[in-house]
Enzyme design. Structure first.
Site, short mmCIF file in Angstrom:
data_model
loop_
_atom_site.label_atom_id
_atom_site.label_comp_id
_atom_site.label_asym_id
_atom_site.label_seq_id
_atom_site.Cartn_x
_atom_site.Cartn_y
_atom_site.Cartn_z
N ARG B 15 0.84 -1.19 0.00
CA ARG B 15 0.00 0.00 0.00
C ARG B 15 0.88 1.25 0.00
O ARG B 15 0.98 1.98 -0.99
CB ARG B 15 -0.96 -0.03 1.22
CG ARG B 15 -2.14 0.90 1.14
CD ARG B 15 -1.87 2.33 1.52
NE ARG B 15 -1.34 2.46 2.89
CZ ARG B 15 -0.75 3.55 3.34
NH1 ARG B 15 -0.60 4.60 2.53
NH2 ARG B 15 -0.27 3.61 4.57
N ASP B 16 1.62 1.46 1.09
CA ASP B 16 2.37 2.71 1.23
C ASP B 16 3.61 2.75 0.33
O ASP B 16 4.06 3.82 -0.06
CB ASP B 16 2.80 2.88 2.70
CG ASP B 16 3.32 4.27 2.99
OD1 ASP B 16 2.93 5.21 2.26
OD2 ASP B 16 4.10 4.44 3.94
N HIS B 210 4.62 3.55 12.61
CA HIS B 210 4.84 3.53 11.16
C HIS B 210 5.97 4.52 10.94
O HIS B 210 5.78 5.73 11.08
CB HIS B 210 3.53 3.97 10.49
CG HIS B 210 3.58 4.13 9.01
ND1 HIS B 210 3.03 3.21 8.16
CD2 HIS B 210 4.08 5.11 8.22
CE1 HIS B 210 3.19 3.62 6.90
NE2 HIS B 210 3.84 4.77 6.92
N HIS B 212 9.00 6.09 8.76
CA HIS B 212 9.77 6.28 7.53
C HIS B 212 11.23 6.48 7.91
O HIS B 212 11.55 7.09 8.94
CB HIS B 212 9.20 7.43 6.71
CG HIS B 212 8.01 6.98 5.92
ND1 HIS B 212 8.03 6.74 4.58
CD2 HIS B 212 6.76 6.65 6.34
CE1 HIS B 212 6.84 6.32 4.18
NE2 HIS B 212 6.05 6.27 5.22
N CYS B 243 10.84 8.42 -2.95
CA CYS B 243 10.89 8.75 -4.36
C CYS B 243 11.97 7.94 -5.05
O CYS B 243 13.14 7.99 -4.67
CB CYS B 243 11.18 10.23 -4.52
SG CYS B 243 11.38 10.68 -6.25
N ASN B 252 9.33 3.20 4.31
CA ASN B 252 9.31 2.69 5.66
C ASN B 252 10.58 1.96 5.97
O ASN B 252 11.35 1.57 5.09
CB ASN B 252 8.15 1.71 5.79
CG ASN B 252 6.91 2.38 6.29
OD1 ASN B 252 6.69 2.41 7.49
ND2 ASN B 252 6.15 2.98 5.39
#
Lengths: 296, 296
Positions: B15-16, B210, B212, B243, B252
């Site tokens: 998803r992320d 969560h 990053h 990116c 993540n």
């Protein structure tokens, strides 16, 4: 939870990083980097190594580097690694330079000590006594326990193997000891437990950590260490070290990444992160490649 | 020091991670990856997102992915992100699939919530109530507080902004909340303090992180979180996300790196690290590039 207010950061890239580089940096470039680092506010630099120039040609200019630094400013400690009594004799010729401290490495792993120093652990500890005797009143001696968290040859390293080296160092009069994760095999719980245990058992010793980032755990291990009471952290500009031919292989935890984490947590280092990153950029220019550091 | 015995690991890369990829993975490849992940022992997968296909074309096949998974085995929870009431209506059409849980994101930062969801925080919290009402008895609802540790638009985020969103979620009946470091701005002390504070104030809520890894602090932040009592950690295969055009930019914390750290510390995850790394390799083959994960 114990959050420290201040941590001493020691740059070891010029010793532990450069010794693994194919490129041999010119002496004047090393001196310029050391000056740039003291300008960034660092207070401890392991600047070079007195080992045989055939074993580590990258650091064959140890004397010239130390002689060239000039006065590093107040509160800055310049140290060098000493491999054996012969190296100690070279260090003792450098008392007119800023060299004030030496570090002697003994491995907790018998196999690693033999590979690294061509001696048994017992022989290294006996030589350490002689080195400390020679240093007395002239140079401060630190100790470093290599492979304290695991050995690439022997695997797991028990607390007794680590304690044996520490005992030898303390008996020789050493009061600052680095626990070195030479192969980046340690994990945060192990770092917390070992640093906590030795900190409790050997009071009067200052504890440092030297954490290779081989498996990406460098910063997490550093965090675990300071939570356990470690007050000195070693690091390497840009994460210099490891093998330049393995993509992603890194040496020590990167100085800028470590200082960034510490400052964000409100831990003082006395350093200016922006200028640390400029030092990293200078080193990258000298080496002609990007280093693995994350903060830029 | 509290060392947990077990942590629930939730994979969010599909998803992320994928929502930031230029490459749109074919539906059957996503399904194969989800099956490979459950084979590796993972018990929670955020599999897709019900947002507008024009906004996130990479996840336009949400229904087909969920319908194609088949029975994921006992103890595996498949969840999906729901962007608004319209997304919730789509999710409710999927009760014949393994979908059992949805997650609703509200940002602690007004500016980020508007950029991300085109709504004020107050409007998002009102919509959350409606989504929870629609879900009742049919789908479990989790909450996620985006930018809980800092916002790229607003900068620092105060505890009250975070608490406001948490209060809204708890009032809507939510009992599992993810604190999301959306832009990788958090540090270990901040994670420890925030997770500890909300854990104490809102008992009866399970807390997830969560994280990053933008500044390399993902694993150190995860460590700080579990020490503060967090029992659920989110991660992304290979560190997918960020990116693809910025070298070193990551999403993540990487699933394999996280599972490696947890296992080394003696924390159970129920996962087989070797098979997790095979999943990462599968994803790298699909994307045709190496991902930033450190453990291989």
């Amino acid at each position: 939870m114990h959050w420290p207010g201040k941590v001493l950061v020691r740059e070891v890239g010029l010793r532990d990083g450069l010794q693994n580089e194919k490129t041999v940096l010119p002496t004047e470039k090393k001196i310029a980097l050391i000056r740039e680092l003291t300008g960034a506010g660092i207070s401890a630099i392991e600047a070079t190594s007195f080992v045989h120039p055939r074993a580590v040609p990258q650091l064959a200019d140890a004397e010239a580097v130390l002689a060239g630094i000039g006065a590093p400013g107040p509160g800055v400690t310049i140290s060098a690694l000493v491999g054996n009594v012969k190296g100690m004799q070279r260090a003792l010729e450098m008392l007119h330079t800023p060299l004030r401290e030496i570090v002697v490495v003994v491995s907790a792993s018998e196999a690693h000590n033999r590979a690294n120093l061509n001696r048994s652990v017992a022989e290294s500890l006996a030589e350490l006594v002689e080195i400390c005797r020679l240093a007395e009143g002239r140079l401060r001696v630190r100790g470093a326990v290599a492979t304290a968290f695991g050995c690439p040859y022997q695997g797991a390293i028990g607390i007794y193997a680590v304690a044996r080296v520490i005992e030898g160092m303390v008996a020789a009069g050493i009061r600052e000891i680095t626990l070195a994760d030479t192969a980046g095999m340690g994990n945060p719980r192990q770092v917390y437990d070992l640093a906590g245990e030795v900190g409790e058992r050997y009071s009067g010793v200052d504890w440092a950590l030297h954490l290779h980032d081989t498996r990406g755990l460098g910063l997490a291990n550093a965090l675990a260490g300071v939570l356990a009471g470690v007050t000195i952290l070693e690091c390497s500009l840009g994460g210099l070290g490891g093998c330049p031919f393995i993509p992603g292989a890194t040496g020590n935890v990167a100085t800028g990444d470590l200082v960034h984490m510490l400052h964000k947590m409100g831990v003082e280092t006395g350093m200016d992160l922006r200028r640390v990153l400029q030092c990293t950029a200078s080193l990258e220019r000298l080496l002609g490649r990007n280093l693995p550091a994350r903060i830029r």
